[in-house]
Motif scaffolding. Structure first.
Motif, PDB file in Angstrom:
ATOM      1  N   LEU A   2      44.737  31.616  81.565  1.00 20.54           N
ATOM      2  CA  LEU A   2      45.553  32.717  82.082  1.00 20.54           C
ATOM      3  C   LEU A   2      46.214  32.340  83.402  1.00 20.54           C
ATOM      4  O   LEU A   2      47.359  32.724  83.665  1.00 20.54           O
ATOM      5  CB  LEU A   2      44.696  33.974  82.249  1.00 20.54           C
ATOM      6  N   ASN A   3      45.492  31.586  84.228  1.00 18.50           N
ATOM      7  CA  ASN A   3      46.084  31.147  85.493  1.00 18.50           C
ATOM      8  C   ASN A   3      47.286  30.244  85.246  1.00 18.50           C
ATOM      9  O   ASN A   3      48.304  30.335  85.944  1.00 18.50           O
ATOM     10  CB  ASN A   3      45.035  30.406  86.332  1.00 18.50           C
ATOM     11  N   LEU A   4      47.183  29.374  84.242  1.00 19.25           N
ATOM     12  CA  LEU A   4      48.302  28.501  83.900  1.00 19.25           C
ATOM     13  C   LEU A   4      49.487  29.316  83.397  1.00 19.25           C
ATOM     14  O   LEU A   4      50.640  29.007  83.711  1.00 19.25           O
ATOM     15  CB  LEU A   4      47.858  27.486  82.848  1.00 19.25           C
ATOM     16  N   PHE A  12      55.954  30.206  79.572  1.00 20.14           N
ATOM     17  CA  PHE A  12      55.073  31.008  78.728  1.00 20.14           C
ATOM     18  C   PHE A  12      55.859  32.056  77.940  1.00 20.14           C
ATOM     19  O   PHE A  12      55.620  32.263  76.754  1.00 20.14           O
ATOM     20  CB  PHE A  12      54.009  31.679  79.596  1.00 20.14           C
ATOM     21  N   PHE A  13      56.832  32.710  78.581  1.00 23.54           N
ATOM     22  CA  PHE A  13      57.635  33.715  77.884  1.00 23.54           C
ATOM     23  C   PHE A  13      58.521  33.079  76.810  1.00 23.54           C
ATOM     24  O   PHE A  13      58.756  33.676  75.753  1.00 23.54           O
ATOM     25  CB  PHE A  13      58.494  34.487  78.882  1.00 23.54           C
ATOM     26  N   LEU A  14      59.003  31.862  77.064  1.00 19.38           N
ATOM     27  CA  LEU A  14      59.802  31.172  76.051  1.00 19.38           C
ATOM     28  C   LEU A  14      58.952  30.819  74.832  1.00 19.38           C
ATOM     29  O   LEU A  14      59.401  30.958  73.682  1.00 19.38           O
ATOM     30  CB  LEU A  14      60.415  29.903  76.646  1.00 19.38           C
ATOM     31  N   ILE A  15      57.735  30.376  75.079  1.00 20.90           N
ATOM     32  CA  ILE A  15      56.839  30.069  73.963  1.00 20.90           C
ATOM     33  C   ILE A  15      56.486  31.348  73.199  1.00 20.90           C
ATOM     34  O   ILE A  15      56.448  31.365  71.962  1.00 20.90           O
ATOM     35  CB  ILE A  15      55.568  29.372  74.477  1.00 20.90           C
ATOM     36  N   VAL A  38      47.526  43.583  66.361  1.00 20.53           N
ATOM     37  CA  VAL A  38      47.067  42.284  65.860  1.00 20.53           C
ATOM     38  C   VAL A  38      48.176  41.245  65.999  1.00 20.53           C
ATOM     39  O   VAL A  38      47.933  40.107  66.414  1.00 20.53           O
ATOM     40  CB  VAL A  38      46.599  42.412  64.398  1.00 20.53           C
ATOM     41  N   LYS A  39      49.404  41.625  65.658  1.00 16.03           N
ATOM     42  CA  LYS A  39      50.527  40.687  65.764  1.00 16.03           C
ATOM     43  C   LYS A  39      50.764  40.286  67.222  1.00 16.03           C
ATOM     44  O   LYS A  39      50.942  39.102  67.529  1.00 16.03           O
ATOM     45  CB  LYS A  39      51.793  41.332  65.190  1.00 16.03           C
ATOM     46  N   ILE A  40      50.763  41.274  68.115  1.00 13.80           N
ATOM     47  CA  ILE A  40      50.989  40.980  69.535  1.00 13.80           C
ATOM     48  C   ILE A  40      49.870  40.102  70.077  1.00 13.80           C
ATOM     49  O   ILE A  40      50.109  39.126  70.816  1.00 13.80           O
ATOM     50  CB  ILE A  40      51.104  42.285  70.333  1.00 13.80           C
ATOM     51  N   GLY A  41      48.618  40.434  69.722  1.00 13.05           N
ATOM     52  CA  GLY A  41      47.493  39.623  70.187  1.00 13.05           C
ATOM     53  C   GLY A  41      47.567  38.197  69.672  1.00 13.05           C
ATOM     54  O   GLY A  41      47.268  37.256  70.404  1.00 13.05           O
ATOM     55  N   LEU A  42      48.003  38.032  68.425  1.00  9.66           N
ATOM     56  CA  LEU A  42      48.125  36.689  67.854  1.00  9.66           C
ATOM     57  C   LEU A  42      49.238  35.909  68.549  1.00  9.66           C
ATOM     58  O   LEU A  42      49.086  34.706  68.812  1.00  9.66           O
ATOM     59  CB  LEU A  42      48.401  36.786  66.358  1.00  9.66           C
ATOM     60  N   VAL A  43      50.346  36.577  68.857  1.00 10.62           N
ATOM     61  CA  VAL A  43      51.447  35.914  69.560  1.00 10.62           C
ATOM     62  C   VAL A  43      50.993  35.431  70.936  1.00 10.62           C
ATOM     63  O   VAL A  43      51.249  34.282  71.332  1.00 10.62           O
ATOM     64  CB  VAL A  43      52.650  36.876  69.686  1.00 10.62           C
ATOM     65  N   VAL A  44      50.301  36.288  71.664  1.00  9.40           N
ATOM     66  CA  VAL A  44      49.820  35.909  73.001  1.00  9.40           C
ATOM     67  C   VAL A  44      48.801  34.778  72.906  1.00  9.40           C
ATOM     68  O   VAL A  44      48.836  33.818  73.694  1.00  9.40           O
ATOM     69  CB  VAL A  44      49.218  37.138  73.711  1.00  9.40           C
ATOM     70  N   PHE A  45      47.907  34.863  71.927  1.00  9.86           N
ATOM     71  CA  PHE A  45      46.882  33.826  71.760  1.00  9.86           C
ATOM     72  C   PHE A  45      47.510  32.474  71.443  1.00  9.86           C
ATOM     73  O   PHE A  45      47.144  31.446  72.039  1.00  9.86           O
ATOM     74  CB  PHE A  45      45.922  34.240  70.652  1.00  9.86           C
ATOM     75  N   LEU A  46      48.473  32.460  70.519  1.00  8.88           N
ATOM     76  CA  LEU A  46      49.126  31.201  70.164  1.00  8.88           C
ATOM     77  C   LEU A  46      49.923  30.638  71.337  1.00  8.88           C
ATOM     78  O   LEU A  46      49.944  29.429  71.572  1.00  8.88           O
ATOM     79  CB  LEU A  46      50.048  31.411  68.958  1.00  8.88           C
ATOM     80  N   ALA A  47      50.585  31.530  72.085  1.00 14.02           N
ATOM     81  CA  ALA A  47      51.359  31.070  73.236  1.00 14.02           C
ATOM     82  C   ALA A  47      50.444  30.453  74.292  1.00 14.02           C
ATOM     83  O   ALA A  47      50.781  29.416  74.896  1.00 14.02           O
ATOM     84  CB  ALA A  47      52.157  32.234  73.825  1.00 14.02           C
ATOM     85  N   LEU A  48      49.281  31.073  74.533  1.00 12.54           N
ATOM     86  CA  LEU A  48      48.332  30.508  75.491  1.00 12.54           C
ATOM     87  C   LEU A  48      47.789  29.171  75.009  1.00 12.54           C
ATOM     88  O   LEU A  48      47.539  28.258  75.805  1.00 12.54           O
ATOM     89  CB  LEU A  48      47.176  31.495  75.705  1.00 12.54           C
TER      90      LEU A  48
END
Length: 257
Positions: A2-4, A12-15, A38-48
Motif C-alpha cells: 500500500l505504501n508503494l 497505480f491508477f494507470l494499472i 468483488v469486481k472493484i476488489g479484484l481490480v485493486v488487488f491485481l493492480a497492487l
C-alpha cells in the motif's frame, strides 16, 4: 504494498485502468451476477500485485494533465480490448447453442439473460453452465488474472496500437469462432440432416403422410438424444476451447503491443 501504491499513485491508477477494463469485459467477471464490490476488489488487488513489476515513466497528473488523461484512457481501452477478445472466444458456445436450437426447434424458446445482457437459447445456456464449471475447475479465473498481469510484458504501458494487419487477424479470428461453433454443433446437425433427408424420401414415397406434424416430434427426440449422447465429448472440446482462448488473447496482445 500500500505504501508503494501511495508513493507511485500515478502509475497505480494507470494499472487500475487497464485491470478495470479487462475485468469489466472479460467472460464470467463481466456478468451482472458478480457483485460490483468483488469486481472493484479484484481490480485493486491485481493492480497492487502488478505494480512492483511495472517500470515505466509516467507523466505527472497535475503538470501534464492532458497527457496523463490520454494515457489513462488508452490503458482502459487496452483492458477492454483484451476482455473483448476473451469474451468473443467464449461466445463460441452461444453460437453453437443457437445453431442447435434452430435445427431442433427451440429457437422460439430464447429468453433474455440478465447476467450476460443478451438473448440466449436453451442449448446455449446449457453450454455456458457446463463450460463455466469446467472453466472454474481448470483454474480459468487464475489464468485470466495472470493474463492481465502478464499483459505488460507484451503491451508495455501506453504502447497499445492497432497495426495494419489487425483487420485481417480479427477477420481470421471471427472465421475460427464460426467454424468452431459449427464443429461443436456438428453431431446434432448431421443427425438432423439425415432425419430431414429421410422424411423427404418418405414424403415422396408416401404422399398421404403429413411430414410436418409427424416429423417435428421425431426430429426433437433425435436431436435431444444425440445432444445427450454428445455430452461426454464436450469435456475434450472444452479443453481445446480453454487452450484456444488464452492462446488467442496472448496472440492479439503480441500483435497490438
Amino acid at each position: 504494498m500500500l505504501n508503494l501504491a501511495v508513493l507511485q499513485y500515478p502509475l497505480f491508477f494507470l494499472i487500475m485502468a487497464r485491470m478495470a477494463g479487462f475485468i469489466g469485459a472479460s467472460p464470467l467477471f463481466s456478468m451482472t451476477a458478480v457483485p460490483r464490490t468483488v469486481k472493484i476488489g479484484l481490480v485493486v488487488f491485481l493492480a497492487l500485485w502488478v505494480l512492483p513489476t511495472v517500470q515505466a515513466k509516467v507523466p505527472s497528473p497535475f503538470q501534464q494533465t492532458g497527457l496523463y488523461v490520454g494515457l489513462l484512457v488508452l490503458e482502459l481501452v487496452t483492458g477492454l480490448f483484451m476482455g473483448f477478445i476473451a469474451t468473443s472466444i467464449f461466445s463460441i458456445l452461444n453460437l453453437a447453442g443457437q445453431i442447435i436450437d434452430v435445427q431442433i426447434g427451440f429457437a422460439s424458446a430464447e429468453l433474455f439473460n440478465p447476467e450476460s445482457s443478451f438473448v440466449t437459447g436453451l442449448s446455449g445456456t446449457f453450454f455456458n453452465m457446463i463450460f463455466t464449471l469446467f472453466f472454474l475447475g481448470a483454474d480459468g479465473l487464475d489464468g485470466l488474472a495472470l493474463t492481465g498481469m502478464d499483459s505488460y510484458k507484451l503491451i508495455p504501458l501506453g504502447q497499445f496500437h492497432l497495426p495494419q494487419t489487425f483487420g485481417l487477424a480479427f477477420e481470421q479470428l471471427m472465421d475460427l469462432i464460426t467454424a468452431d461453433a459449427v464443429q461443436v454443433a456438428a453431431p446434432v446437425l448431421v443427425a438432423l440432416l439425415l432425419t430431414n433427408v429421410t422424411f423427404a424420401l418418405l414424403s415422396k414415397a408416401v404422399p398421404q403422410m403429413n411430414v410436418y406434424f409427424s416429423g417435428l416430434p421425431i426430429q426433437l427426440f433425435i436431436g435431444l438424444s444425440v445432444f445427450a449422447a454428445s455430452v461426454p465429448a464436450f469435456v475434450s472440446i472444452f479443453h481445446v476451447l480453454f487452450t484456444f482462448l488464452f492462446g488467442q488473447v496472448t496472440a492479439f496482445m503480441q500483435l497490438t503491443g
